[in-house]
Enzyme design. Structure first.
Site, short mmCIF file in Angstrom:
data_model
loop_
_atom_site.label_atom_id
_atom_site.label_comp_id
_atom_site.label_asym_id
_atom_site.label_seq_id
_atom_site.Cartn_x
_atom_site.Cartn_y
_atom_site.Cartn_z
N TYR A 109 0.78 -1.19 0.04
CA TYR A 109 0.10 0.14 0.21
C TYR A 109 1.00 1.25 -0.09
O TYR A 109 0.70 2.17 -0.80
CB TYR A 109 -0.89 0.18 1.40
CG TYR A 109 -1.77 -1.08 1.71
CD1 TYR A 109 -2.35 -1.99 0.65
CD2 TYR A 109 -2.18 -1.36 2.94
CE1 TYR A 109 -3.14 -3.10 1.01
CE2 TYR A 109 -2.71 -2.38 3.28
CZ TYR A 109 -3.44 -3.22 2.29
OH TYR A 109 -4.25 -4.04 2.56
N GLU A 225 -6.33 -6.31 9.28
CA GLU A 225 -4.87 -6.30 9.71
C GLU A 225 -4.53 -5.52 11.23
O GLU A 225 -4.10 -5.96 12.04
CB GLU A 225 -4.20 -5.15 8.90
CG GLU A 225 -2.75 -4.67 9.19
CD GLU A 225 -1.82 -3.99 8.25
OE1 GLU A 225 -2.50 -4.12 6.91
OE2 GLU A 225 -0.88 -3.51 8.64
C1 LIG Z 1 6.38 -2.52 11.24
C2 LIG Z 1 5.90 -1.80 10.11
C3 LIG Z 1 5.40 -2.66 9.08
C4 LIG Z 1 4.96 -2.12 7.93
N1 LIG Z 1 4.52 -3.00 6.74
C5 LIG Z 1 4.21 -2.41 5.86
C6 LIG Z 1 3.77 -3.12 4.58
O1 LIG Z 1 3.92 -4.27 4.54
N2 LIG Z 1 3.14 -2.74 3.52
C7 LIG Z 1 3.09 -1.20 3.38
O2 LIG Z 1 2.35 -0.85 2.32
N3 LIG Z 1 3.14 -0.69 4.45
C8 LIG Z 1 3.80 -0.74 5.57
N4 LIG Z 1 4.12 -0.15 6.54
C9 LIG Z 1 4.03 1.30 6.53
C10 LIG Z 1 2.96 2.03 7.26
O3 LIG Z 1 1.60 1.58 6.65
C11 LIG Z 1 3.09 3.43 7.06
O4 LIG Z 1 4.10 3.84 7.50
C12 LIG Z 1 1.97 4.21 7.68
O5 LIG Z 1 0.69 4.02 7.25
C13 LIG Z 1 2.10 5.84 7.92
O6 LIG Z 1 2.74 6.16 6.78
P1 LIG Z 1 3.78 7.14 6.77
O7 LIG Z 1 5.16 6.38 7.07
O8 LIG Z 1 4.13 7.56 5.35
O9 LIG Z 1 3.71 8.43 7.58
P2 LIG Z 1 2.75 9.77 7.13
O10 LIG Z 1 1.63 9.22 6.51
O11 LIG Z 1 3.69 10.70 6.39
O12 LIG Z 1 2.65 10.51 8.67
C14 LIG Z 1 3.57 11.32 9.13
C15 LIG Z 1 2.84 11.57 10.45
O13 LIG Z 1 1.51 12.42 10.15
C16 LIG Z 1 0.65 11.95 11.05
N5 LIG Z 1 -0.64 12.27 10.14
C17 LIG Z 1 -0.61 11.71 8.72
N6 LIG Z 1 -1.85 11.90 8.29
C18 LIG Z 1 -2.66 12.46 9.58
C19 LIG Z 1 -4.11 12.70 9.59
N7 LIG Z 1 -5.03 12.74 8.59
N8 LIG Z 1 -4.52 13.05 10.83
C20 LIG Z 1 -3.56 12.87 12.08
N9 LIG Z 1 -2.26 12.90 11.76
C21 LIG Z 1 -1.77 12.47 10.53
C22 LIG Z 1 0.94 10.48 11.11
O14 LIG Z 1 0.10 9.90 12.19
C23 LIG Z 1 2.46 10.53 11.38
O15 LIG Z 1 2.67 11.04 12.84
C24 LIG Z 1 4.76 -0.48 7.73
C25 LIG Z 1 5.30 0.10 8.64
C26 LIG Z 1 5.60 -0.29 9.85
C27 LIG Z 1 6.06 0.39 10.99
#
Ligand SMILES: Cc1cc2nc3c(=O)[nH]c(=O)nc-3n(C[C@H](O)[C@H](O)[C@H](O)COP(=O)(O)OP(=O)(O)OC[C@H]3O[C@@H](n4cnc5c(N)ncnc54)[C@H](O)[C@@H]3O)c2cc1C
Length: 366
Positions: A109, A225
């Site tokens: 994703y 999930e």
């Molecule tokens: C252990 C682990 C396994 C993972 N495995 C997978 C996987 O297999 N496949 C996959 O696709 N992804 C995976 N991920 C990724 C994970 O889904 C994303 O890291 C997560 O969705 C956050 O996205 P980002 O890192 O881009 O942060 P961002 O979306 O850039 O967020 C940055 C900050 O802004 C805040 N924020 C963002 N939007 C909002 C909102 N609307 N309201 C309030 N706060 C907000 C967030 O809470 C965060 O603190 C994994 C992550 C981890 C840690």
């Protein structure tokens, strides 16, 4: 071979590849005993257990300190999505090897510019005859380096609202044009990867659901999930471990430590009863699926409290990681670092709070 892993000598990632045989063997044992795919149809190899039987089984596995299965992501959400949205041919093709761990799955994703805002995914899939041609990049892809298949969210249309142009494809990870690069984690592990796709051809027959149904499919997969993450955290083990640490550091007589341990034991008991209530609600078909966001939020925050307390009780010893001289109760550092990721994976805590506010409590968006 078209599929390539850019760091074949990366020791950490190699270790996972080497351990794959024993991890598959453990999952096969569970499957052979009829303990996997609780609610999955028997015709595809499901166990046909009731939710109550599954809950009892999970408790017993936790009590026996049984390891997690290697294909957990496929068991928790890929398989259920294929059962719900797939064609008969897709179910027959993909479900049995998920259960036997003959085929491991990764989930795609997140992209560099769209994590929480998943609907903004840019990876393009353009129809070309009987295939889609996929170009783009995914990131944080857990287990991509040992996976055979990719449950991937792609953009099939740029028209209309951003969520409406998304679809899900089932992509063979060994297709020509896929490059997988490991990401080294702060805890020393390397479970994540970046996945780059250049002109990867995916048969249109491997699209899950209808064109444009991707948002609905991944939203329902995310509910599974989050339940999976919440249900997999074993607080009874964390509590035992914390008590061992306090005993080894001779802190069990310390009133403050005793208070902290009692507080965590109380919260762990609350989580257990909240899980029981969710089970009762689902048995009576009155479960709001978005409660999974609340369960994920509470359990991942609580597990961090456990590891923070473990580190505090250890004092200066907390700085040691993977040290052979550490007593059994001394190994919190790795857990502490890993637990930071739990409030991010499957959607961050902020996103879970938004879901609880809007979808459970019915509060307005602004
Ligand atoms: C252990 C682990 C396994 C993972 N495995 C997978 C996987 O297999 N496949 C996959 O696709 N992804 C995976 N991920 C990724 C994970 O889904 C994303 O890291 C997560 O969705 C956050 O996205 P980002 O890192 O881009 O942060 P961002 O979306 O850039 O967020 C940055 C900050 O802004 C805040 N924020 C963002 N939007 C909002 C909102 N609307 N309201 C309030 N706060 C907000 C967030 O809470 C965060 O603190 C994994 C992550 C981890 C840690």
């Amino acid at each position: 071979m078209a599929w390539q892993y850019t760091s074949p000598t990366d020791a950490v990632a190699r270790r996972d590849v080497d351990r794959l045989g024993s991890m598959r063997a453990w999952q096969r044992k569970l499957h052979a005993a009829g303990f996997l795919g609780a609610a999955w149809p028997k015709e595809y190899g499901g166990a046909g257990l009731s939710p109550m039987e599954q809950a009892i089984l999970n408790e017993e596995l936790a009590r026996a300190r049984a390891p997690q299965v290697v294909n957990a992501m496929a068991i928790w959400w890929v398989g259920p999505a294929i059962i719900r949205y797939g064609t008969d041919a897709q179910k027959q093709r993909f479900i049995p090897p998920i259960l036997t761990a003959d085929e491991i799955w990764a989930t795609g994703y997140s992209e560099p510019s769209s994590g929480s805002d998943m609907a903004a995914a840019k990876t393009r899939a353009v129809r070309d005859g009987d295939d889609y041609v996929v170009n783009g990049q995914k990131i944080w892809t857990t287990l991509a380096h040992i996976s055979d298949w990719f449950f991937i969210l792609v953009r099939t249309s740029a028209d209309g609202p951003k969520w409406a142009g998304l679809s899900v494809l089932l992509m063979d990870m060994r297709s020509r044009g896929i490059e997988i690069r490991p990401i080294r984690q702060i805890d020393g592990g390397s479970e994540f990867n970046e996945v780059f796709m250049t002109d990867v051809r995916v048969p249109a027959a491997n699209r899950l659901g209808a064109d444009g149904q991707g948002w609905e499919i991944v939203s329902s997969a995310l509910v599974n999930e989050r339940s999976g993450i919440a249900g997999s955290i074993r607080f009874d083990q964390a509590l035992d471990w914390l008590k061992t640490t306090a005993r080894e550091r001779q802190k069990l007589g310390d009133r403050r430590v005793r208070q902290q341990v009692a507080d965590l034991a109380t919260k762990a008991a609350i989580m257990r009863w909240a899980g029981m209530r969710a089970l009762t609600d689902s048995l009576h078909e009155r479960m709001n699926p978005h409660l999974s966001a609340a369960m994920k939020l509470m359990s991942t925050s609580l597990v961090q409290e456990f590891s923070e307390t473990g580190m505090e009780v250890l004092g200066p010893w907390a700085t040691l990681m993977d040290d052979p001289h550490l007593a059994p109760g001394g190994r919190w550092a790795k857990q502490f670092l890993f637990d930071r990721s739990m409030t991010i994976a499957g959607g961050t805590s902020e996103v879970q709070r938004n879901i609880v506010a809007q979808r459970v409590l019915g509060l307005p968006r602004k």
